[in-house]
Enzyme design. Structure first.
Site, PDB file in Angstrom:
ATOM      1  N   HIS A   1       0.852  -1.203   0.000  1.00 49.09           N
ATOM      2  CA  HIS A   1       0.000   0.000   0.000  1.00 49.09           C
ATOM      3  C   HIS A   1       0.880   1.242   0.000  1.00 49.09           C
ATOM      4  O   HIS A   1       1.820   1.332   0.779  1.00 49.09           O
ATOM      5  CB  HIS A   1      -0.913   0.012   1.224  1.00 49.09           C
ATOM      6  CG  HIS A   1      -2.110  -0.875   1.073  1.00 49.09           C
ATOM      7  ND1 HIS A   1      -3.251  -0.730   1.831  1.00 49.09           N
ATOM      8  CD2 HIS A   1      -2.340  -1.916   0.236  1.00 49.09           C
ATOM      9  CE1 HIS A   1      -4.131  -1.644   1.459  1.00 49.09           C
ATOM     10  NE2 HIS A   1      -3.603  -2.373   0.506  1.00 49.09           N
TER      11      HIS A   1
ATOM     12  N   TYR B   1       4.678   6.304   9.984  1.00 46.49           N
ATOM     13  CA  TYR B   1       3.802   5.175   9.672  1.00 46.49           C
ATOM     14  C   TYR B   1       4.551   4.096   8.886  1.00 46.49           C
ATOM     15  O   TYR B   1       4.425   2.902   9.183  1.00 46.49           O
ATOM     16  CB  TYR B   1       2.567   5.647   8.893  1.00 46.49           C
ATOM     17  CG  TYR B   1       1.462   4.618   8.851  1.00 46.49           C
ATOM     18  CD1 TYR B   1       0.372   4.680   9.728  1.00 46.49           C
ATOM     19  CD2 TYR B   1       1.512   3.550   7.955  1.00 46.49           C
ATOM     20  CE1 TYR B   1      -0.627   3.723   9.699  1.00 46.49           C
ATOM     21  CE2 TYR B   1       0.516   2.586   7.929  1.00 46.49           C
ATOM     22  CZ  TYR B   1      -0.549   2.679   8.795  1.00 46.49           C
ATOM     23  OH  TYR B   1      -1.544   1.720   8.773  1.00 46.49           O
TER      24      TYR B   1
ATOM     25  N   TYR C   1      -8.695   5.502   8.345  1.00 48.14           N
ATOM     26  CA  TYR C   1      -8.716   5.817   9.777  1.00 48.14           C
ATOM     27  C   TYR C   1      -9.667   6.992   9.961  1.00 48.14           C
ATOM     28  O   TYR C   1      -9.415   8.077   9.429  1.00 48.14           O
ATOM     29  CB  TYR C   1      -7.329   6.243  10.266  1.00 48.14           C
ATOM     30  CG  TYR C   1      -6.297   5.136  10.347  1.00 48.14           C
ATOM     31  CD1 TYR C   1      -5.604   4.704   9.213  1.00 48.14           C
ATOM     32  CD2 TYR C   1      -5.992   4.542  11.565  1.00 48.14           C
ATOM     33  CE1 TYR C   1      -4.642   3.704   9.289  1.00 48.14           C
ATOM     34  CE2 TYR C   1      -5.023   3.541  11.659  1.00 48.14           C
ATOM     35  CZ  TYR C   1      -4.366   3.123  10.526  1.00 48.14           C
ATOM     36  OH  TYR C   1      -3.412   2.131  10.599  1.00 48.14           O
TER      37      TYR C   1
ATOM     38  N   LYS D   1       1.905  -0.341  14.965  1.00 46.39           N
ATOM     39  CA  LYS D   1       3.331  -0.425  15.313  1.00 46.39           C
ATOM     40  C   LYS D   1       3.729  -1.652  16.123  1.00 46.39           C
ATOM     41  O   LYS D   1       4.911  -1.983  16.191  1.00 46.39           O
ATOM     42  CB  LYS D   1       3.740   0.830  16.117  1.00 46.39           C
ATOM     43  CG  LYS D   1       3.833   2.082  15.281  1.00 46.39           C
ATOM     44  CD  LYS D   1       5.101   2.107  14.443  1.00 46.39           C
ATOM     45  CE  LYS D   1       5.007   3.003  13.259  1.00 46.39           C
ATOM     46  NZ  LYS D   1       4.655   2.348  11.980  1.00 46.39           N
TER      47      LYS D   1
ATOM     48  N   PRO E   1      -3.043   0.111  18.993  1.00 40.31           N
ATOM     49  CA  PRO E   1      -2.844  -0.332  17.605  1.00 40.31           C
ATOM     50  C   PRO E   1      -3.042   0.755  16.551  1.00 40.31           C
ATOM     51  O   PRO E   1      -2.839   0.487  15.361  1.00 40.31           O
ATOM     52  CB  PRO E   1      -3.894  -1.446  17.438  1.00 40.31           C
ATOM     53  CG  PRO E   1      -4.894  -1.223  18.508  1.00 40.31           C
ATOM     54  CD  PRO E   1      -4.201  -0.542  19.632  1.00 40.31           C
TER      55      PRO E   1
HETATM   56  P1  RFL Z   1       2.801 -12.213  21.251  1.00 38.02           P
HETATM   57  O1  RFL Z   1       2.235 -12.232  19.866  1.00 38.02           O
HETATM   58  O2  RFL Z   1       1.874 -11.867  22.355  1.00 38.02           O
HETATM   59  O3  RFL Z   1       3.456 -13.635  21.498  1.00 38.02           O
HETATM   60  C1  RFL Z   1       3.894 -14.020  22.787  1.00 38.02           C
HETATM   61  C2  RFL Z   1       3.817 -15.520  22.864  1.00 38.02           C
HETATM   62  O4  RFL Z   1       4.283 -15.928  24.144  1.00 38.02           O
HETATM   63  C3  RFL Z   1       3.444 -16.966  24.627  1.00 38.02           C
HETATM   64  N1  RFL Z   1       3.509 -17.021  26.087  1.00 38.02           N
HETATM   65  C4  RFL Z   1       4.160 -17.979  26.755  1.00 38.02           C
HETATM   66  N2  RFL Z   1       4.885 -19.039  26.326  1.00 38.02           N
HETATM   67  C5  RFL Z   1       5.427 -19.846  27.269  1.00 38.02           C
HETATM   68  N3  RFL Z   1       5.238 -19.663  28.610  1.00 38.02           N
HETATM   69  C6  RFL Z   1       4.511 -18.614  29.084  1.00 38.02           C
HETATM   70  N4  RFL Z   1       4.316 -18.457  30.397  1.00 38.02           N
HETATM   71  C7  RFL Z   1       3.948 -17.724  28.134  1.00 38.02           C
HETATM   72  N5  RFL Z   1       3.187 -16.604  28.229  1.00 38.02           N
HETATM   73  C8  RFL Z   1       2.936 -16.192  26.984  1.00 38.02           C
HETATM   74  C9  RFL Z   1       2.066 -16.576  24.109  1.00 38.02           C
HETATM   75  O5  RFL Z   1       1.161 -17.681  24.070  1.00 38.02           O
HETATM   76  C10 RFL Z   1       2.385 -16.030  22.734  1.00 38.02           C
HETATM   77  O6  RFL Z   1       2.309 -17.015  21.730  1.00 38.02           O
HETATM   78  O7  RFL Z   1       4.033 -11.226  21.364  1.00 38.02           O
HETATM   79  P2  RFL Z   1       5.163 -10.835  20.286  1.00 38.02           P
HETATM   80  O8  RFL Z   1       5.708 -12.064  19.630  1.00 38.02           O
HETATM   81  O9  RFL Z   1       6.060  -9.881  20.955  1.00 38.02           O
HETATM   82  O10 RFL Z   1       4.333 -10.073  19.111  1.00 38.02           O
HETATM   83  C11 RFL Z   1       3.706  -8.835  19.370  1.00 38.02           C
HETATM   84  C12 RFL Z   1       2.491  -8.676  18.460  1.00 38.02           C
HETATM   85  O11 RFL Z   1       1.665  -9.822  18.587  1.00 38.02           O
HETATM   86  C13 RFL Z   1       1.686  -7.405  18.784  1.00 38.02           C
HETATM   87  O12 RFL Z   1       2.544  -6.327  19.073  1.00 38.02           O
HETATM   88  C14 RFL Z   1       0.773  -6.982  17.615  1.00 38.02           C
HETATM   89  O13 RFL Z   1      -0.217  -7.942  17.372  1.00 38.02           O
HETATM   90  C15 RFL Z   1       0.120  -5.628  17.893  1.00 38.02           C
HETATM   91  N6  RFL Z   1      -0.819  -5.217  16.838  1.00 38.02           N
HETATM   92  C16 RFL Z   1      -0.378  -4.672  15.645  1.00 38.02           C
HETATM   93  N7  RFL Z   1       0.945  -4.536  15.411  1.00 38.02           N
HETATM   94  C17 RFL Z   1       1.387  -4.061  14.207  1.00 38.02           C
HETATM   95  O14 RFL Z   1       2.597  -3.939  14.012  1.00 38.02           O
HETATM   96  N8  RFL Z   1       0.529  -3.702  13.180  1.00 38.02           N
HETATM   97  C18 RFL Z   1      -0.818  -3.816  13.345  1.00 38.02           C
HETATM   98  O15 RFL Z   1      -1.549  -3.545  12.388  1.00 38.02           O
HETATM   99  C19 RFL Z   1      -1.317  -4.284  14.623  1.00 38.02           C
HETATM  100  N9  RFL Z   1      -2.632  -4.408  14.835  1.00 38.02           N
HETATM  101  C20 RFL Z   1      -2.191  -5.366  17.046  1.00 38.02           C
HETATM  102  C21 RFL Z   1      -3.079  -4.942  16.021  1.00 38.02           C
HETATM  103  C22 RFL Z   1      -2.680  -5.925  18.219  1.00 38.02           C
HETATM  104  C23 RFL Z   1      -4.034  -6.057  18.388  1.00 38.02           C
HETATM  105  N10 RFL Z   1      -4.476  -6.659  19.590  1.00 38.02           N
HETATM  106  C24 RFL Z   1      -5.326  -7.782  19.629  1.00 38.02           C
HETATM  107  C25 RFL Z   1      -3.846  -6.295  20.820  1.00 38.02           C
HETATM  108  C26 RFL Z   1      -4.444  -5.057  16.181  1.00 38.02           C
HETATM  109  C27 RFL Z   1      -4.926  -5.590  17.369  1.00 38.02           C
HETATM  110  C28 RFL Z   1      -6.417  -5.651  17.522  1.00 38.02           C
HETATM  111  C1  PHB Z   2      -5.442  -4.519  11.070  1.00 37.32           C
HETATM  112  O1  PHB Z   2      -5.634  -4.713   9.862  1.00 37.32           O
HETATM  113  O2  PHB Z   2      -5.712  -5.375  11.917  1.00 37.32           O
HETATM  114  C2  PHB Z   2      -4.906  -3.212  11.523  1.00 37.32           C
HETATM  115  C3  PHB Z   2      -4.481  -2.294  10.575  1.00 37.32           C
HETATM  116  C4  PHB Z   2      -4.003  -1.065  10.990  1.00 37.32           C
HETATM  117  C5  PHB Z   2      -3.948  -0.765  12.327  1.00 37.32           C
HETATM  118  C6  PHB Z   2      -4.343  -1.694  13.274  1.00 37.32           C
HETATM  119  C7  PHB Z   2      -4.837  -2.926  12.871  1.00 37.32           C
HETATM  120  O3  PHB Z   2      -3.491   0.455  12.725  1.00 37.32           O
END
Ligand code: RFL
Ligand code: PHB
Length: 459
Positions: free
Chosen positions: A143, A454, A271, A367, A363
């Site tokens: 994009h 971004y 957004y 990032k 989110p």
């Molecule tokens: P994770 O993905 O939470 O993985 C951690 C892993 O550790 C395990 N764990 C354990 N394992 C062993 N023993 C224990 N005691 C443990 N406790 C936990 C867990 O089961 C898990 O598998 O962390 P990691 O790898 O640092 O990754 C981080 C990302 O997942 C997170 O920052 C993003 O998803 C945030 N996020 C977004 N980030 C972006 O860069 N771009 C986006 O568009 C974006 N959109 C989002 C998001 C997060 C969202 N939510 C649900 C918070 C949108 C949403 C809605």
């Molecule tokens: C997503 O597609 O889940 C998404 C995209 C952009 C954001 C957060 C989440 O800023």
């Protein structure tokens, strides 16, 4: 130079109770020449005789040294099999550094989590470097901009024209699947369903991790522990309270997210600021859309019918988008709380925190995953240098990672503040947000500042 946190295995000298390994060739284990610095062996029987925990009992983990002893030692023990833990394992493997990944959940559970959707170009390049870019390049969508909207009308920010960079729309679920597949191909060791993970000796020279797997207590000795276990994992809590500094802002709202098998409403993300609350239109592919609505923090997803969700989304987005929105059944519906959080330092002795274990962003700036990947980049470089005999990368890891973390925290906070409805902002606050968006629409300088954050600041 000796590391302040103890003597690593690469510096242990051969001598009584020690020997050096040249080539390891065990069944199921690909033979690989080891750098002599990586080959220090522990004396047999160094475990506490009262420690009844079994040494890790998977055949591939046992190393038989020339002295005939079973040695259980992994260079880097990674806690957490989410995207950051898997990518770290993959990159270290390419450098010949051995890892084991301990994951609490099943693989299906990890892959069932619907999370991030947008990758910075630095993340895209890191995934390619790790050898997991093929499907992303074939199926992801580059994009060149986003739409911002206020008062039901939008305007575009052209990333490519302003910065020369783009972002990639490719879901975290797919990134994680690609990483698991790559670990499988490489014979990487990922243990699922581990329980009771506990970290020991992280501030000394004897770091190890204990846990239960398949009903048996186990122990892994290692040079370093990488805490990739997300916000609720045990790693960060292993840093003494007297050392750990925490910085936090909890927002009084969450995001209600819906995934639906419908074509996205626009070619790029929208957004939207609205007096009723923020909305985001995102996507995964040509027939899979992801939408979010700002809702109060105490809301539950179950109280929202699909119809109520679509009606509310139509109210908050630009009129022309609302008219063409294609709706359908929600195949996933969940609420995510919004939080800004940083833990300092990100290294304590032999423990290195990565990703959500050390920091959380709301989110709004997309990032979180990208920050986790920039940590992985810094850490895999630091560990690679370490095994070549240079400790400076490990010593500097926390400062280097945090410098980038705080810039992303600032950006995510500012996007959240500009786009969401705060209970106490009143009509004055709403007008200020609208003025900020109008300023952005007319100012190339303001657009460039947003665009360069971004698409991602350089690693
Ligand atoms: P994770 O993905 O939470 O993985 C951690 C892993 O550790 C395990 N764990 C354990 N394992 C062993 N023993 C224990 N005691 C443990 N406790 C936990 C867990 O089961 C898990 O598998 O962390 P990691 O790898 O640092 O990754 C981080 C990302 O997942 C997170 O920052 C993003 O998803 C945030 N996020 C977004 N980030 C972006 O860069 N771009 C986006 O568009 C974006 N959109 C989002 C998001 C997060 C969202 N939510 C649900 C918070 C949108 C949403 C809605
Ligand atoms: C997503 O597609 O889940 C998404 C995209 C952009 C954001 C957060 C989440 O800023």
């Amino acid at each position: 130079m000796q590391a302040a946190w103890g003597t690593p295995s690469r510096f242990r000298q051969a001598g009584p109770g020690h020997c050096r390994i040249g080539i390891l060739a065990l069944p199921g284990w690909s033979a690989r020449p080891l750098d002599p610095r990586q080959a220090g062996c522990r004396p047999a029987g160094r475990r506490d005789p009262d420690d009844r925990r079994e040494l890790i009992d998977i055949a591939n983990y046992y190393r038989q040294d020339r002295c005939g002893r079973m040695v259980v030692r992994i260079q880097v023990c990674i806690i957490g099999g989410g995207p950051s833990g898997l990518l770290l394992a993959q990159l270290l493997d390419l450098q010949g550094i051995e890892t084991v990944v301990l994951e609490r959940r099943s693989r299906a559970h990890v892959l069932g989590r619907i999370r991030a959707g947008v990758l910075e170009w630095g993340s895209v390049e890191l995934l390619r470097k790790a050898g997991v870019g093929d499907r992303m390049d074939a199926e992801g969508f580059a994009h060149e901009g986003i739409y911002l909207a206020a008062q039901n009308r939008g305007f575009r920010i052209d990333f490519n024209a302003l910065t020369g960079h783009r972002v990639m729309v490719y879901g975290q679920t797919e990134v994680t699947r690609d990483l698991y597949d790559a670990r499988d191909r490489a014979g990487g060791r990922v243990l699922h369903g581990v329980e009771g993970v506990a970290l020991h000796g992280v501030d000394g020279s004897d770091p190890h991790v204990t846990f239960t797997h398949d009903g048996t207590e186990k122990r892994i000795d290692c040079d370093f522990i990488a805490g990739c276990d997300g916000f609720h994992g045990p790693s960060r809590r292993a840093i003494p309270a007297s050392v750990l500094r925490e910085f936090e802002r909890v927002y009084p709202f969450g995001w209600l997210g819906v995934l639906s098998e419908t074509p996205p409403v626009a070619d790029e993300l929208i957004y939207a600021n609205h007096a009723r609350g923020f909305a985001l239109c995102s996507m995964r592919n040509a027939n899979l859309s992801r939408y979010y609505l700002q809702v109060p923090a105490d809301e539950t997803a179950g109280t929202w019918s699909d119809d109520a969700f679509w009606d509310e989304l139509r109210r908050r987005i630009p009129g022309d988008a609302a008219e063409t929105l294609v709706t359908g059944p929600a195949i996933e519906k969940s609420i995510a709380p919004l939080r800004s959080y940083v833990a300092e330092p990100m290294r304590w002795g032999r423990l290195l925190l990565v990703g959500d274990a050390a920091h959380i962003v709301p989110p709004t700036g997309a990032k979180g995953l990208n920050l986790a990947f920039s940590d992985v980049h810094y850490l895999h470089e630091a560990l690679t240098r370490y095994y070549l005999g240079d400790d400076a990368g490990i010593e500097g890891y926390s400062g280097r990672a945090l410098a980038r973390v705080w810039k992303a925290e600032r950006f995510s906070w500012s996007m959240t503040t500009m786009l969401h409805r705060f209970a106490d902002q009143g009509s004055f606050g709403q007008r200020i947000q609208e003025a900020e968006l109008a300023y952005l629409e007319g100012s190339a300088a303001a657009q460039t500042a947003l665009a360069e954050n971004y698409v991602g600041l350089p690693f």
